[in-house]
Design a protein around this motif. Sequence first.
Motif, PDB file in Angstrom:
ATOM      1  N   GLY A 343      -3.949  18.792  29.871  1.00 26.08           N
ATOM      2  CA  GLY A 343      -3.232  19.236  31.067  1.00 26.08           C
ATOM      3  C   GLY A 343      -3.999  20.232  31.921  1.00 26.08           C
ATOM      4  N   VAL A 344      -5.331  20.211  31.860  1.00 27.13           N
ATOM      5  CA  VAL A 344      -6.132  21.099  32.700  1.00 27.13           C
ATOM      6  C   VAL A 344      -6.102  20.585  34.141  1.00 27.13           C
ATOM      7  N   ILE A 345      -5.815  21.494  35.076  1.00 23.44           N
ATOM      8  CA  ILE A 345      -5.764  21.144  36.497  1.00 23.44           C
ATOM      9  C   ILE A 345      -7.138  21.409  37.099  1.00 23.44           C
ATOM     10  N   VAL A 346      -7.763  20.380  37.647  1.00 19.36           N
ATOM     11  CA  VAL A 346      -9.095  20.487  38.249  1.00 19.36           C
ATOM     12  C   VAL A 346      -8.934  20.347  39.755  1.00 19.36           C
ATOM     13  N   THR A 347      -9.405  21.340  40.491  1.00 20.71           N
ATOM     14  CA  THR A 347      -9.314  21.330  41.958  1.00 20.71           C
ATOM     15  C   THR A 347     -10.705  21.488  42.551  1.00 20.71           C
TER      16      THR A 347
END
Length: 811
Positions: A343-347
């Motif tokens: 669930g790591v959010i990469v932006t």
Amino acid sequence: MSLFKARDWWSTVLGEKEEFDQGCLCLADVDNTGNGQDKIIVGSFMGYLRIFNPHPVKTGDGAQAEDLLLEVHLRDPILQVEVGKFVSGTEMLHLAVLHSRKLCVYSVSGTLGNVEHGNQYQIKLMYEHNLQRTACNMTYGSFGGVKGRDLICIQSMDGMLMVFEQESYAFGRFLPGSLLPGPLAYSSRTDSFITVSSCQQVESYKYQVLAFATDADKRQETEQQKLGSGKRLVVDWTLNIGEQALDICIVSFNQLASSVFVLGERNFFCLKDNGQIRFMKKLDCSPSCFLPYCSVSEGTMNTLIGNHNNMLHIYQDVTLKWATQLPHIPVAVRVGCLHDLKGVIVTLSDDGHLQCSYLGTDPSLFQAPKVESRELHYDELDIELKELQKIIKDVNKSQGISLVTFYDLILVFIVTLQNRLALQKAKLSVYVQPPLVLTCDQFTFEFMGKTVAFSVYLKGSYTPPELEGNAVVSYSRPSDRNPDGIPRVIQCKFRLPLKLICLPGQPSKTASHKLTIDTNKSPVSLLSLFPGFANQSEDGQVNIMGFRFLGGSRVTLLASKTSQRYRIQSEQFEDLWLITNELIIRLQEYFEKQGIKDFACSFSGSMPLQEYFELIDHHFELRINGEKLEELLSERAVQFRAIQRRLLTRFKDKTPAPLQHLDTLLDGTYKQVIALADAVEENQDNLFQSFTKLRSATHLVILLIGLWQKLSPDQVAILEAAFLPLQQDTQELGWEETVDAAISHLLKTCLSKSSKEQALNLSSQLNIPKDTSRLKKHITLLCDRLAKGGRLCLSTDATAPQIMLPSNNTV
């Protein structure tokens, strides 16, 4: 630390001065390790391809050297990167890189390292397709229900879909009516391509329809398509969303249901796979990217939406569940599993800020510092109290009421109201000439001695006609007979500094308009009169000085070295007024300080009536033009309402008749009404500026007449009342007819030649004249009679002499 700030797990900055967009980020196990760990693939418009595998030692660490698995320069700009089963004969994952004129598919592999430098990664080109048209974006999937492989569909900039079956080109189809490409996605459940056209419609095309349609060897429809041969490309369904779309994403709940998510400029939509709306949400901020994914709650969807306020919002359907702050504006967002952290959010931002973050909170560790107590120094307090009592005592000694006004070079005014008696309802009103504007023009004094401050600034690209302002105080003074107080009013005038509207400029010895002012004293150095507008020379004498108004015009002032004359010249006639008036005022103040009381100015040149009349004609022309525009606007408004009534009647009819192009006529009339309204507004602005210039020129003419005929202050006041009766003219009551009536009254009373002229009556109604010839004739006649010895007075006695003796008073 903000409670809702995104928790930085790992971050880095890519390259230098590189640009990225929503298609430049992808997360996948691109090297086929099979451990379920994603890698971050990033491509840039500069042609750099990078693959990261973050391994932070602790949360918040930046990128380490071993985190970058691969960096290669592909030379061509990278529009989009995707990972899928793109090579025939194998179900291994490969990397597809879309360039503007080329599609390349690579295999990514790593070699186990035998030294401390770690593994070595490289890419190998499996195949490439050279594109005949410039690419915009691409999507992939199991088109047509194929098993174990992915096909690629590329959309060109002219709206053509090109389908590639891995190493071979399948077909190309033009989307009907396509002007500009939109976001593109593939729905595996319905086997359809979904895009948003330039008509702001979501459109769905079946893959089978695309495959069996006529080949797109040219953009125009063939005769066979026009005749309905069955091969014509038709849309499966459409939905008008009323705005352009930024992105499209398709998420499947299961094999029986899927949803189409569309991110618009102001809303995001969730559609069923048949085009019906499941829900929509109006966004408070301008979005930049989004990513829908399945929620833990059955039957609901979560959506990550990034916006231009550096925020990332998490919605469950239409309900906002979380808001977190990012250090940049994201243009692409993905969710993956990195280093066993799910669930790591990469932006990714458009300038290359790549961040891996997660949601959470940290407790605030901030504690307010203790306030240090101060000991009271009673001796110092006694001294301060005595000083305040002295100030109050001095104020109470003043008799009556006074209004004190001060200003400095930054144009901040301080007004103090002082009085020894108790007053009620004291209010201060301040007025300055437009385009000068006050930050506040109304003040209320609850007690005497109160001081208020306000600022004056220039709002407009033209020069005000006066640099004087008025301060008016209204108050009530209680008495025995009237406890509520007797209303009183006092006022004082104040002068604004010249630097408010004028700056030092380059002097010019040639100009279109010139006038000369004579004096009876030796010339004074302009440096002494205008110390803030010139640099001091070696001998301290300055004979020429330039002024530049903030509106752009320039004025030059020259002082004669031998005679007692001053010349003012400019390219615009009305711009001579303020500098001429300021010169005379400063000369009078200068000689008053020297103790000289017989200083006088005069004007011996010809009156510049022709230049003055040109300004009158221009102002009158704008008034006539305004009347014509308002008449046309009124006619079009009547026509617009009549068409509306007819359309309403047609719509209410149970058996409506054809519109007969009434809708077209309504649209055309509406555009004419808007254009005429804009023209009226523009003409009003021009009229106001023209009236301001006319007021400046009128002040100059009155000044020159007074100096020419040596009129007394009372006579000059009569001229001002006749020539400047209005602060602002309107279409109902304008400057021309008002001034003409006032001058005619003067010509038939104090400036009349005979009693026969005095017997003539003036019209009681003022109407706009047909032209300005009568007004200009009366102004010329007034100057002629003043030159022949006529003098102005307010006497209405018919037996009084019509031509009065000249006065020796000076201004």
